[in-house]
Design a protein around this motif. Structure first.
Motif, PDB file in Angstrom:
ATOM      1  N   TYR A   1      12.890  -3.782  -6.253  1.00  0.00           N
ATOM      2  CA  TYR A   1      11.549  -3.735  -6.813  1.00  0.00           C
ATOM      3  C   TYR A   1      10.763  -2.647  -6.074  1.00  0.00           C
ATOM      4  O   TYR A   1      11.139  -2.232  -4.970  1.00  0.00           O
ATOM      5  N   VAL A   2       9.681  -2.197  -6.690  1.00  0.00           N
ATOM      6  CA  VAL A   2       8.886  -1.107  -6.124  1.00  0.00           C
ATOM      7  C   VAL A   2       7.428  -1.543  -6.061  1.00  0.00           C
ATOM      8  O   VAL A   2       6.834  -1.896  -7.092  1.00  0.00           O
ATOM      9  N   GLY A   3       6.873  -1.522  -4.859  1.00  0.00           N
ATOM     10  CA  GLY A   3       5.498  -1.949  -4.658  1.00  0.00           C
ATOM     11  C   GLY A   3       4.513  -0.805  -4.811  1.00  0.00           C
ATOM     12  O   GLY A   3       4.649   0.224  -4.138  1.00  0.00           O
ATOM     13  N   ILE A   4       3.529  -0.992  -5.680  1.00  0.00           N
ATOM     14  CA  ILE A   4       2.502   0.024  -5.931  1.00  0.00           C
ATOM     15  C   ILE A   4       1.163  -0.479  -5.395  1.00  0.00           C
ATOM     16  O   ILE A   4       0.719  -1.575  -5.750  1.00  0.00           O
ATOM     17  N   THR A   5       0.532   0.333  -4.561  1.00  0.00           N
ATOM     18  CA  THR A   5      -0.745  -0.020  -3.943  1.00  0.00           C
ATOM     19  C   THR A   5      -1.862   0.884  -4.467  1.00  0.00           C
ATOM     20  O   THR A   5      -1.669   1.693  -5.374  1.00  0.00           O
ATOM     21  N   GLY A   6      -3.012   0.780  -3.804  1.00  0.00           N
ATOM     22  CA  GLY A   6      -4.149   1.623  -4.147  1.00  0.00           C
ATOM     23  C   GLY A   6      -3.926   3.099  -3.910  1.00  0.00           C
ATOM     24  O   GLY A   6      -4.765   3.922  -4.311  1.00  0.00           O
TER      25      GLY A   6
ATOM     26  N   ARG B   1      10.575  -3.847 -12.721  1.00  0.00           N
ATOM     27  CA  ARG B   1      10.794  -3.519 -11.307  1.00  0.00           C
ATOM     28  C   ARG B   1       9.481  -3.364 -10.544  1.00  0.00           C
ATOM     29  O   ARG B   1       9.475  -3.005  -9.366  1.00  0.00           O
ATOM     30  N   LEU B   2       8.342  -3.620 -11.177  1.00  0.00           N
ATOM     31  CA  LEU B   2       7.017  -3.364 -10.596  1.00  0.00           C
ATOM     32  C   LEU B   2       6.481  -4.562  -9.826  1.00  0.00           C
ATOM     33  O   LEU B   2       6.547  -5.700 -10.291  1.00  0.00           O
ATOM     34  N   LEU B   3       5.936  -4.289  -8.656  1.00  0.00           N
ATOM     35  CA  LEU B   3       5.115  -5.257  -7.922  1.00  0.00           C
ATOM     36  C   LEU B   3       3.801  -4.583  -7.541  1.00  0.00           C
ATOM     37  O   LEU B   3       3.811  -3.473  -7.002  1.00  0.00           O
ATOM     38  N   LEU B   4       2.687  -5.231  -7.823  1.00  0.00           N
ATOM     39  CA  LEU B   4       1.381  -4.738  -7.389  1.00  0.00           C
ATOM     40  C   LEU B   4       1.093  -5.249  -5.988  1.00  0.00           C
ATOM     41  O   LEU B   4       1.338  -6.416  -5.681  1.00  0.00           O
ATOM     42  N   GLU B   5       0.561  -4.367  -5.121  1.00  0.00           N
ATOM     43  CA  GLU B   5       0.293  -4.719  -3.731  1.00  0.00           C
ATOM     44  C   GLU B   5      -1.074  -4.185  -3.309  1.00  0.00           C
ATOM     45  O   GLU B   5      -1.633  -3.307  -3.965  1.00  0.00           O
TER      46      GLU B   5
ATOM     47  N   LEU C   1      -5.594   1.137   2.579  1.00  0.00           N
ATOM     48  CA  LEU C   1      -5.407   1.730   1.255  1.00  0.00           C
ATOM     49  C   LEU C   1      -6.368   1.186   0.196  1.00  0.00           C
ATOM     50  O   LEU C   1      -5.973   0.879  -0.929  1.00  0.00           O
ATOM     51  N   LEU C   2      -7.616   1.093   0.561  1.00  0.00           N
ATOM     52  CA  LEU C   2      -8.647   0.785  -0.430  1.00  0.00           C
ATOM     53  C   LEU C   2      -8.604   1.840  -1.528  1.00  0.00           C
ATOM     54  O   LEU C   2      -8.577   3.044  -1.240  1.00  0.00           O
ATOM     55  N   PRO C   3      -8.564   1.449  -2.802  1.00  0.00           N
ATOM     56  CA  PRO C   3      -8.561   2.450  -3.887  1.00  0.00           C
ATOM     57  C   PRO C   3      -9.758   3.396  -3.763  1.00  0.00           C
ATOM     58  O   PRO C   3     -10.909   2.958  -3.701  1.00  0.00           O
ATOM     59  N   ARG C   4      -9.485   4.686  -3.740  1.00  0.00           N
ATOM     60  CA  ARG C   4     -10.543   5.669  -3.510  1.00  0.00           C
ATOM     61  C   ARG C   4     -11.515   5.772  -4.679  1.00  0.00           C
ATOM     62  O   ARG C   4     -12.635   6.244  -4.513  1.00  0.00           O
ATOM     63  N   ASP C   5     -11.086   5.341  -5.873  1.00  0.00           N
ATOM     64  CA  ASP C   5     -11.945   5.514  -7.040  1.00  0.00           C
ATOM     65  C   ASP C   5     -12.747   4.261  -7.380  1.00  0.00           C
ATOM     66  O   ASP C   5     -13.288   4.154  -8.480  1.00  0.00           O
TER      67      ASP C   5
ATOM     68  N   SER D   1     -17.674  -1.607   3.900  1.00  0.00           N
ATOM     69  CA  SER D   1     -16.749  -1.904   4.995  1.00  0.00           C
ATOM     70  C   SER D   1     -15.488  -1.065   4.936  1.00  0.00           C
ATOM     71  O   SER D   1     -14.777  -0.948   5.936  1.00  0.00           O
ATOM     72  N   ARG D   2     -15.176  -0.490   3.756  1.00  0.00           N
ATOM     73  CA  ARG D   2     -13.932   0.238   3.521  1.00  0.00           C
ATOM     74  C   ARG D   2     -12.713  -0.656   3.691  1.00  0.00           C
ATOM     75  O   ARG D   2     -11.595  -0.173   3.822  1.00  0.00           O
ATOM     76  N   ARG D   3     -12.902  -1.936   3.684  1.00  0.00           N
ATOM     77  CA  ARG D   3     -11.814  -2.903   3.852  1.00  0.00           C
ATOM     78  C   ARG D   3     -11.187  -3.212   2.502  1.00  0.00           C
ATOM     79  O   ARG D   3     -11.883  -3.617   1.563  1.00  0.00           O
ATOM     80  N   ASN D   4      -9.905  -3.043   2.387  1.00  0.00           N
ATOM     81  CA  ASN D   4      -9.199  -3.415   1.170  1.00  0.00           C
ATOM     82  C   ASN D   4      -8.943  -4.920   1.163  1.00  0.00           C
ATOM     83  O   ASN D   4      -8.692  -5.517   2.209  1.00  0.00           O
ATOM     84  N   GLU D   5      -8.995  -5.522  -0.016  1.00  0.00           N
ATOM     85  CA  GLU D   5      -8.802  -6.956  -0.165  1.00  0.00           C
ATOM     86  C   GLU D   5      -8.057  -7.237  -1.464  1.00  0.00           C
ATOM     87  O   GLU D   5      -8.059  -6.410  -2.386  1.00  0.00           O
ATOM     88  N   PRO D   6      -7.416  -8.414  -1.564  1.00  0.00           N
ATOM     89  CA  PRO D   6      -6.689  -8.754  -2.792  1.00  0.00           C
ATOM     90  C   PRO D   6      -7.543  -8.734  -4.056  1.00  0.00           C
ATOM     91  O   PRO D   6      -7.016  -8.532  -5.148  1.00  0.00           O
ATOM     92  N   ARG D   7      -8.846  -8.899  -3.924  1.00  0.00           N
ATOM     93  CA  ARG D   7      -9.689  -8.911  -5.118  1.00  0.00           C
ATOM     94  C   ARG D   7      -9.711  -7.566  -5.843  1.00  0.00           C
ATOM     95  O   ARG D   7     -10.202  -7.479  -6.974  1.00  0.00           O
ATOM     96  N   TYR D   8      -9.199  -6.515  -5.207  1.00  0.00           N
ATOM     97  CA  TYR D   8      -9.151  -5.213  -5.859  1.00  0.00           C
ATOM     98  C   TYR D   8      -7.826  -4.972  -6.590  1.00  0.00           C
ATOM     99  O   TYR D   8      -7.629  -3.897  -7.170  1.00  0.00           O
ATOM    100  N   LEU D   9      -6.933  -5.948  -6.578  1.00  0.00           N
ATOM    101  CA  LEU D   9      -5.677  -5.801  -7.309  1.00  0.00           C
ATOM    102  C   LEU D   9      -5.885  -5.547  -8.804  1.00  0.00           C
ATOM    103  O   LEU D   9      -5.158  -4.740  -9.387  1.00  0.00           O
TER     104      LEU D   9
END
Length: 213
Positions: free
Chosen positions: A120-125, A147-151, A157-161, A168-176
């Protein structure tokens, strides 16, 4: 939160030098719990080399063998070590129950190599980054949904957009969901299909239905 939250357990390549004769025994003990659904984050990191590469390879091999013994999938970390990662994985893949290339940021050729190993391949922000994410965006177009997993890789790795960006620049699961929308747009499929595929794949790879019962 039993049956809701789960964990992986392993030694990150940054700490590979700390692996000793007691480490694998300790990891085996942790993996006896149904909460621990994978071995990792383990692998190779030649970008920072906080541990010597020889120690990283030794620790990686040991944890792959542990995953085989305990029948757990592997949660894989790789940075600037793609060729060595493939070489080591190829020796063990037939005995592994599965795995995920965590936080994949590579190109189409690297993606094809992981898919050839049935990972599987994990895709992040990272895919939302207009500066660094271009090759990942190209590669993601040929990533099968099965084969996709969202991470998140939270808190990194907070999404820049994101608009507005959290102070805070803190990434959290709520941005999935935001990452899912980006992936869906790139793949040209409904976002509901992306979310459903990632959920289905996570349950399959980590045997979550068995762990939750």
């Amino acid at each position: 939160h039993p049956g809701v939250l789960f964990a992986t357990t392993g030694i990150h390549p940054h700490h590979a030098s700390e692996l000793d004769e007691h480490s694998i025994t300790a990891l085996e003990g942790l993996l006896e719990s149904d909460v621990a659904v994978a071995v990792g984050e383990c692998g190779l990191d030649y970008f920072r080399n906080f541990s010597p590469q020889s120690d990283q390879l030794r620790a990686f091999e040991a944890q792959l063998e542990l995953a085989i013994t305990t029948r757990r999938p592997v949660f894989l970390h790789q940075r600037d070590a793609h060729d060595d990662m493939l070489r080591v994985l190829a020796r063990h893949r037939s005995n592994l129950v599965g795995g995920v290339a965590h936080c994949f940021t590579g190109d189409e050729t690297q993606l094809a190599a992981y898919l050839e190993l049935d990972l599987y391949v994990g895709i992040t922000g990272w895919i939302c980054d207009e500066r660094r994410g271009e090759q990942l965006q190209q590669a993601a177009r040929s990533l099968p949904l099965e084969r996709l997993l969202l991470e998140t890789d939270a808190p990194y790795l907070l999404p820049r957009d994101l608009e507005p960006a959290p102070k805070s620049r803190r990434n959290e699961p709520r941005y999935l969901p935001h990452i899912a929308q980006k992936v869906a747009a790139i793949m040209d499929v409904p976002v509901a299909d992306v979310i459903a595929a990632s959920t289905r794949n996570a349950f399959s790879l980590f045997a979550l239905e068995d762990a939750a019962t």
